[in-house]
Design a protein around this motif. Structure first.
Motif, PDB file in Angstrom:
ATOM      1  N   VAL A 180       0.781  -1.100   0.020  1.00 11.63           N
ATOM      2  CA  VAL A 180       0.182  -0.183   0.102  1.00 11.63           C
ATOM      3  C   VAL A 180       0.986   1.166   0.097  1.00 11.63           C
ATOM      4  O   VAL A 180       1.834   1.254   0.910  1.00 11.63           O
ATOM      5  CB  VAL A 180      -1.006   0.087   1.339  1.00 11.63           C
ATOM      6  N   TYR A 181       0.555   2.300  -1.071  1.00  6.05           N
ATOM      7  CA  TYR A 181       1.578   3.363  -1.001  1.00  6.05           C
ATOM      8  C   TYR A 181       0.716   4.591  -0.684  1.00  6.05           C
ATOM      9  O   TYR A 181       1.317   5.627  -0.127  1.00  6.05           O
ATOM     10  CB  TYR A 181       2.005   3.633  -2.474  1.00  6.05           C
ATOM     11  N   ALA A 182      -0.704   4.624  -0.646  1.00  8.97           N
ATOM     12  CA  ALA A 182      -1.183   5.690  -0.152  1.00  8.97           C
ATOM     13  C   ALA A 182      -2.868   5.228   0.228  1.00  8.97           C
ATOM     14  O   ALA A 182      -3.348   4.129  -0.404  1.00  8.97           O
ATOM     15  CB  ALA A 182      -1.428   6.788  -1.261  1.00  8.97           C
ATOM     16  N   ALA A 183      -3.598   5.786   1.307  1.00 13.26           N
ATOM     17  CA  ALA A 183      -4.924   5.421   1.495  1.00 13.26           C
ATOM     18  C   ALA A 183      -5.498   6.654   2.118  1.00 13.26           C
ATOM     19  O   ALA A 183      -5.141   7.562   2.365  1.00 13.26           O
ATOM     20  CB  ALA A 183      -5.082   4.259   2.609  1.00 13.26           C
ATOM     21  N   ALA A 184      -7.148   6.620   1.780  1.00 13.37           N
ATOM     22  CA  ALA A 184      -7.603   7.555   1.996  1.00 13.37           C
ATOM     23  C   ALA A 184      -9.329   7.171   2.339  1.00 13.37           C
ATOM     24  O   ALA A 184      -9.572   6.146   1.689  1.00 13.37           O
ATOM     25  CB  ALA A 184      -7.718   8.732   0.944  1.00 13.37           C
ATOM     26  N   VAL A 185      -9.965   7.951   3.058  1.00 18.59           N
ATOM     27  CA  VAL A 185     -11.355   7.691   3.466  1.00 18.59           C
ATOM     28  C   VAL A 185     -12.373   8.809   2.400  1.00 18.59           C
ATOM     29  O   VAL A 185     -11.796   9.875   2.463  1.00 18.59           O
ATOM     30  CB  VAL A 185     -11.415   7.683   4.797  1.00 18.59           C
ATOM     31  N   SER A 186     -13.288   8.049   2.097  1.00 21.88           N
ATOM     32  CA  SER A 186     -13.986   8.976   1.035  1.00 21.88           C
ATOM     33  C   SER A 186     -14.756  10.142   2.233  1.00 21.88           C
ATOM     34  O   SER A 186     -15.024   9.879   3.236  1.00 21.88           O
ATOM     35  CB  SER A 186     -15.088   8.286   0.500  1.00 21.88           C
ATOM     36  N   ARG A 190     -17.669   5.989   3.674  1.00 19.28           N
ATOM     37  CA  ARG A 190     -18.401   4.735   3.310  1.00 19.28           C
ATOM     38  C   ARG A 190     -17.148   4.005   2.685  1.00 19.28           C
ATOM     39  O   ARG A 190     -17.236   2.682   2.629  1.00 19.28           O
ATOM     40  CB  ARG A 190     -19.656   4.956   2.167  1.00 19.28           C
ATOM     41  N   TRP A 191     -16.202   4.669   1.977  1.00 23.14           N
ATOM     42  CA  TRP A 191     -15.231   4.034   1.163  1.00 23.14           C
ATOM     43  C   TRP A 191     -13.775   4.247   1.813  1.00 23.14           C
ATOM     44  O   TRP A 191     -13.566   5.292   2.137  1.00 23.14           O
ATOM     45  CB  TRP A 191     -15.407   4.262  -0.167  1.00 23.14           C
ATOM     46  N   ILE A 192     -13.061   3.334   1.491  1.00 19.83           N
ATOM     47  CA  ILE A 192     -11.469   3.223   1.779  1.00 19.83           C
ATOM     48  C   ILE A 192     -10.733   3.103   0.428  1.00 19.83           C
ATOM     49  O   ILE A 192     -11.365   2.039  -0.161  1.00 19.83           O
ATOM     50  CB  ILE A 192     -10.866   2.342   2.682  1.00 19.83           C
ATOM     51  N   PRO A 229     -14.129  16.906  -2.861  1.00 17.74           N
ATOM     52  CA  PRO A 229     -15.083  17.097  -1.730  1.00 17.74           C
ATOM     53  C   PRO A 229     -16.283  16.900  -1.540  1.00 17.74           C
ATOM     54  O   PRO A 229     -16.675  16.554  -0.369  1.00 17.74           O
ATOM     55  CB  PRO A 229     -14.764  18.616  -1.719  1.00 17.74           C
ATOM     56  N   ASP A 230     -17.149  16.530  -2.415  1.00 15.36           N
ATOM     57  CA  ASP A 230     -18.254  16.291  -2.442  1.00 15.36           C
ATOM     58  C   ASP A 230     -18.518  14.911  -2.584  1.00 15.36           C
ATOM     59  O   ASP A 230     -19.615  14.093  -2.578  1.00 15.36           O
ATOM     60  CB  ASP A 230     -19.391  17.119  -3.563  1.00 15.36           C
ATOM     61  N   GLY A 231     -17.529  14.110  -2.920  1.00 14.96           N
ATOM     62  CA  GLY A 231     -17.180  12.499  -2.963  1.00 14.96           C
ATOM     63  C   GLY A 231     -18.098  11.863  -4.112  1.00 14.96           C
ATOM     64  O   GLY A 231     -17.939  10.838  -4.222  1.00 14.96           O
ATOM     65  N   ARG A 232     -18.205  12.994  -5.120  1.00  8.75           N
ATOM     66  CA  ARG A 232     -18.973  12.108  -6.427  1.00  8.75           C
ATOM     67  C   ARG A 232     -17.957  11.975  -7.658  1.00  8.75           C
ATOM     68  O   ARG A 232     -17.997  11.377  -8.651  1.00  8.75           O
ATOM     69  CB  ARG A 232     -19.908  13.216  -7.000  1.00  8.75           C
TER      70      ARG A 232
END
Length: 361
Positions: A180-186, A190-192, A229-232
């Motif tokens: 894993v080189y990078a990770a983020a939460v939406s 709801r999503w990783i 920013p709006d997750g879309r």
């Protein structure tokens, strides 16, 4: 080198040599030769070896200091904090509420994750093992950070509260030899999303969920992603056209469309807080703003080169800057000024230097 040795420049500027057994594919112990090679902020060192044993290098202070700066749209930079210059700062990330910045610091042996109160507050280390990979991302509530680390011997994604009150928890672990080189939460939680090797994967944040490919084309490198920013929408860099370009797709249904953002080879996209722009850096060193429209359909309206990125730490594979929540300035890292202070040194008979060093051992 022509002697058959592998030559390594360490983070402190020391030149080392090691024997290589081509049949057994084994490397011998490192032997120190001499010191004084300049090591840049991203770990690169300028040196070359000719077949006749001539060794050429740039000398100077290793791990040049860098200065985090606020940069306006005209490229005018002012220091964030006059005291914030004693480390090599990489991959700055501003919290959504604008009060803190996370960054990685390279100390010559590894990278650790830090959090600093903006502008002139203290900076505290969140990790200490020196195993951070490609920086961090804030959770939408500004309370925690996600990051990747190989602290357990393999690279996985973690999440940790930004004040360090509790230990980091595993967020996403692909297992096997995948890193894993990078990770983020939406933004909606709801999503990783994670970059694993050269692909981008997605996993539900529900317990027991499994990873699935999100952007994973064969023989294509997908990297430096950011969810809008709006997750879309998701912006990312991909080599699907043969060279790195910036793209945007709907999120999480990425197959519903694709828009090419950059007009030339580029990477490291970041969203404007109001989503009216998407910023990126071209491989030729320009910082560009793409004016965009998201409704009723996604489209690029225009592109504008804001200023040259050459004075700042840059990397197409990961964004070395961030956009302030007010949308009027950028957090970047200005390179140390070494003009006129880095002489080029020529060492003739480098093979003899290796022989003498090996004999001393």
């Amino acid at each position: 080198s022509e002697t058959g040795h592998i030559i390594v420049v360490q983070a402190d500027g020391a030149v080392m040599a090691a024997t290589l057994d081509h049949q057994m594919m084994e490397i011998g112990p490192l032997i120190p030769i001499f010191e004084g090679v300049q090591v840049e902020s991203l770990g690169s060192a300028d040196f070359a070896i000719a077949d006749d044993g001539t060794f050429v290098y740039v000398s100077g202070q290793s791990v040049a200091r860098s200065t985090p700066v606020w940069v306006d749209r005209e490229g005018v930079a002012v220091p964030v904090d006059p005291e914030w210059t004693d480390a090599v700062v990489l991959q700055p990330r501003i919290s959504p509420d604008g009060t803190r910045a996370a960054f990685t610091s390279f100390d010559g042996t590894g990278q650790n994750l830090w959090v600093k109160e903006l502008d002139r507050g203290p900076a505290t280390a969140l990790t200490s093992e020196g195993s951070i990979n490609d920086g961090a991302a804030w959770t939408p509530d500004s309370r925690s950070l996600t990051f990747s680390s190989n602290r357990n011997g393999y690279s996985e994604g973690f999440v940790q509260v930004a004040d360090g009150a509790r230990p980091a928890e595993s967020l996403i672990a692909p297992g096997g030899e995948r890193s894993v080189y990078a990770a983020a939460v939406s933004p909606d939680g709801r999503w990783i999303v994670a970059r694993i090797e050269d692909d981008i994967y997605i996993q539900s944040s529900e317990p027991g969920s499994e990873m699935a490919p999100l952007l994973a084309q064969p023989r294509v490198i997908e990297s430096s992603f950011q969810i809008s920013p709006d997750g879309r929408w998701i912006a990312y860099t991909s080599t699907e056209s043969g060279e790195p370009m910036v793209y945007v797709r709907p999120f999480p249904e990425v197959d519903r469309g694709r828009t090419v953002i950059s007009a030339s080879a580029a990477g490291a996209p970041r969203w404007a807080p109001d989503m009216s722009e998407l910023y990126y850096r071209t491989l030729s060193g320009e910082f560009v703003s793409a004016q965009i429209r998201v409704d009723p359909s996604f489209a690029v309206l225009s592109r504008e080169t804001l200023f040259a990125f050459r004075s700042f730490v840059s990397d197409a594979g990961v964004a070395q800057y961030d956009v302030h929540p007010d949308g009027d300035r950028f957090l970047m890292v200005r390179l140390g000024d070494t003009s006129g202070r880095s002489p080029v040194v020529v060492v003739r008979g480098f093979g003899g230097e290796i022989d003498r060093a090996a004999g001393d051992r």
